[in-house]
Design a protein around this motif. Structure first.
Motif, short mmCIF file in Angstrom:
data_model
loop_
_atom_site.label_atom_id
_atom_site.label_comp_id
_atom_site.label_asym_id
_atom_site.label_seq_id
_atom_site.Cartn_x
_atom_site.Cartn_y
_atom_site.Cartn_z
N ASN A 192 0.82 -1.21 0.00
CA ASN A 192 0.00 0.00 0.00
C ASN A 192 0.87 1.27 0.00
OD1 ASN A 192 -2.53 1.32 0.09
ND2 ASN A 192 -2.12 1.78 2.24
N GLU A 193 1.93 1.26 0.81
CA GLU A 193 2.81 2.44 0.91
C GLU A 193 3.48 2.75 -0.44
OE1 GLU A 193 3.51 4.51 3.63
OE2 GLU A 193 1.89 3.46 4.63
N PHE A 194 3.82 1.67 -1.18
CA PHE A 194 4.62 1.88 -2.40
C PHE A 194 3.79 1.61 -3.67
CE2 PHE A 194 7.66 1.29 1.00
CZ PHE A 194 8.50 2.37 0.78
N LYS A 195 2.48 1.74 -3.54
CA LYS A 195 1.64 1.40 -4.70
C LYS A 195 1.77 2.41 -5.85
CE LYS A 195 -2.77 3.26 -3.00
NZ LYS A 195 -2.56 3.72 -1.61
N ILE A 200 5.36 -4.97 -7.08
CA ILE A 200 6.11 -6.00 -6.34
C ILE A 200 6.61 -7.06 -7.31
CG2 ILE A 200 3.97 -7.23 -5.78
CD1 ILE A 200 6.08 -7.63 -3.07
N LEU A 201 7.86 -7.45 -7.11
CA LEU A 201 8.43 -8.53 -7.92
C LEU A 201 8.48 -9.82 -7.14
CD1 LEU A 201 11.68 -7.48 -9.79
CD2 LEU A 201 9.41 -7.91 -10.72
N GLU A 202 8.83 -9.69 -5.86
CA GLU A 202 9.08 -10.90 -5.08
C GLU A 202 9.04 -10.59 -3.59
OE1 GLU A 202 12.47 -12.81 -6.88
OE2 GLU A 202 12.59 -14.24 -5.20
N GLU A 203 8.56 -11.57 -2.83
CA GLU A 203 8.72 -11.50 -1.37
C GLU A 203 9.83 -12.46 -1.01
OE1 GLU A 203 5.30 -12.61 0.99
OE2 GLU A 203 6.30 -11.97 2.83
N LEU A 204 10.82 -11.99 -0.29
CA LEU A 204 11.95 -12.86 0.07
C LEU A 204 11.58 -13.59 1.37
CD1 LEU A 204 14.91 -10.40 -0.68
CD2 LEU A 204 13.75 -12.00 -2.22
N ASN A 217 5.15 -13.17 10.00
CA ASN A 217 6.59 -12.96 9.86
C ASN A 217 7.01 -11.85 10.80
OD1 ASN A 217 5.41 -13.84 7.22
ND2 ASN A 217 7.56 -14.09 6.77
N SER A 218 8.18 -12.01 11.43
CA SER A 218 8.65 -10.93 12.30
C SER A 218 9.35 -9.86 11.46
CB SER A 218 9.59 -11.47 13.37
OG SER A 218 10.58 -12.24 12.77
N VAL A 219 9.81 -10.25 10.28
CA VAL A 219 10.47 -9.31 9.37
C VAL A 219 9.87 -9.52 7.99
CG1 VAL A 219 12.67 -8.77 8.26
CG2 VAL A 219 12.64 -9.35 10.67
N THR A 220 9.67 -8.44 7.26
CA THR A 220 9.18 -8.55 5.88
C THR A 220 10.27 -8.06 4.95
OG1 THR A 220 6.97 -8.01 6.70
CG2 THR A 220 7.32 -7.83 4.33
N ALA A 221 10.54 -8.82 3.91
CA ALA A 221 11.55 -8.41 2.92
C ALA A 221 10.93 -8.51 1.53
CB ALA A 221 12.79 -9.30 3.02
N LEU A 222 10.85 -7.37 0.86
CA LEU A 222 10.20 -7.33 -0.45
C LEU A 222 11.12 -6.71 -1.50
CD1 LEU A 222 6.64 -5.92 0.46
CD2 LEU A 222 7.35 -8.32 0.34
N VAL A 223 10.92 -7.16 -2.73
CA VAL A 223 11.60 -6.53 -3.86
C VAL A 223 10.55 -5.88 -4.74
CG1 VAL A 223 13.11 -6.85 -5.84
CG2 VAL A 223 13.35 -8.35 -3.83
N PHE A 224 10.69 -4.57 -4.94
CA PHE A 224 9.82 -3.83 -5.84
C PHE A 224 10.60 -3.44 -7.09
CE2 PHE A 224 7.78 -2.90 -1.74
CZ PHE A 224 6.43 -2.93 -2.05
N GLN A 225 9.84 -3.20 -8.17
CA GLN A 225 10.48 -2.61 -9.35
C GLN A 225 9.78 -1.30 -9.66
OE1 GLN A 225 10.61 -5.02 -12.96
NE2 GLN A 225 12.47 -3.93 -13.56
N ARG A 226 10.57 -0.29 -9.98
CA ARG A 226 9.96 1.00 -10.31
C ARG A 226 9.30 0.89 -11.69
NH1 ARG A 226 12.22 7.07 -11.10
NH2 ARG A 226 10.12 7.84 -11.46
#
Ligand SMILES: C[S@@+](CC[C@H](N)C(=O)[O-])C[C@H]1O[C@@H](n2cnc3c(N)ncnc32)[C@H](O)[C@@H]1O
Length: 228
Positions: A192-195, A200-204, A217-226
């Motif tokens: 939502n923040e980066f919509k 989104i490309l991938e959730e690690l 998950n205690s930590v979220t790691a995401l890969v976005f593409q501009r």
């Protein structure tokens, strides 16, 4: 290692807004890195690695799997002690820049980089929320805990988060990658923040915990593409 303290979450993505915290202020980080700088000078200890070693391995593995060219320009937003940049350099990446608004963080990074015998990492004292024209055209931007810290700013955090997205659009090339690791935001909240302007490309994969019969998950790691 949490910027906000524990916040049990589930996969619904619905969570409370964060209250203001000292962790969202420059004074906090100046004092924290001043103290870490002193410890480094006395003992050679590089200090805290936010979200642990595995958070760096996760990012570097993704870059290697994607065959990101070693000379790609990489910006570490809020680099702290710069240890992620050191690891990237050791893996062969040659075009690395770290910024942080805390001069003591940049001094600590500089000292660690020198101790490691690395010379080609660029460092700058810079507030990411007021980017300048020379900070642009990056192929990869990485954030490990900085968006979390900015989200805790006592002075209009919602506006600061909006400015963060604007700054990211200024520094990251079209179709460039943005890798974010957060302990304060769920995947759904980050989407939502980066919509605006990012997809989104991938959730690690990150460690999971079970709370009240739900898995989160205690930590979220995401890969976005501009987006173009
Ligand atoms: C949780 S620490 C993470 C440090 C580092 N990324 C790591 O993984 O170890 C957050 C960092 O963001 C920096 N920071 C916070 N707001 C910033 C801003 N507006 N501009 C630049 N750096 C900022 C702080 O000084 C601190 O180094």
């Amino acid at each position: 290692m949490s910027v906000a303290g524990e916040r049990p979450r589930d996969s619904s993505g619905l969570g409370p807004e964060f209250g203001p915290s000292a962790l969202g202020t420059k004074e906090h980080w100046d004092a924290a890195y001043e103290s870490e700088l002193q410890i480094f000078q006395e003992s050679g200890d590089a200090g805290e690695i936010w979200f642990g070693e595995e958070s760096m391995i996760r990012l570097i593995r993704w870059m290697e799997k994607q065959k990101i060219p070693l000379d790609s320009s990489v910006l570490d937003i809020g680099t702290g002690n710069g240890v992620l940049l050191v690891e990237l350099a050791k893996c062969g990446y040659t075009n690395l820049t770290g910024i942080d608004y805390s001069p003591s963080a940049i001094q600590l990074s500089q000292n660690i980089i020198e101790k490691e015998g690395l010379s080609n990492i660029k460092l700058q004292v810079k507030d990411f929320l007021t980017p300048s024209a020379e900070l642009s055209g990056f192929q990869i931007c990485i954030d490990k805990g900085t968006f979390d810290a900015i989200s805790l700013n006592p002075d209009n955090a919602a506006e600061k988060r909006k400015q963060y997205v604007k700054s990211l659009c200024t520094v990251l090339k079209m179709e460039g990658f943005f890798l974010i690791t957060s302990c304060n935001w769920t995947k759904e909240e980050l989407l939502n923040e980066f919509k605006e302007g990012f997809e989104i490309l991938e959730e690690l994969p990150t460690p999971k915990f079970c709370f009240g019969g739900r898995i989160g998950n205690s930590v979220t790691a995401l890969v976005f593409q501009r987006k173009k």
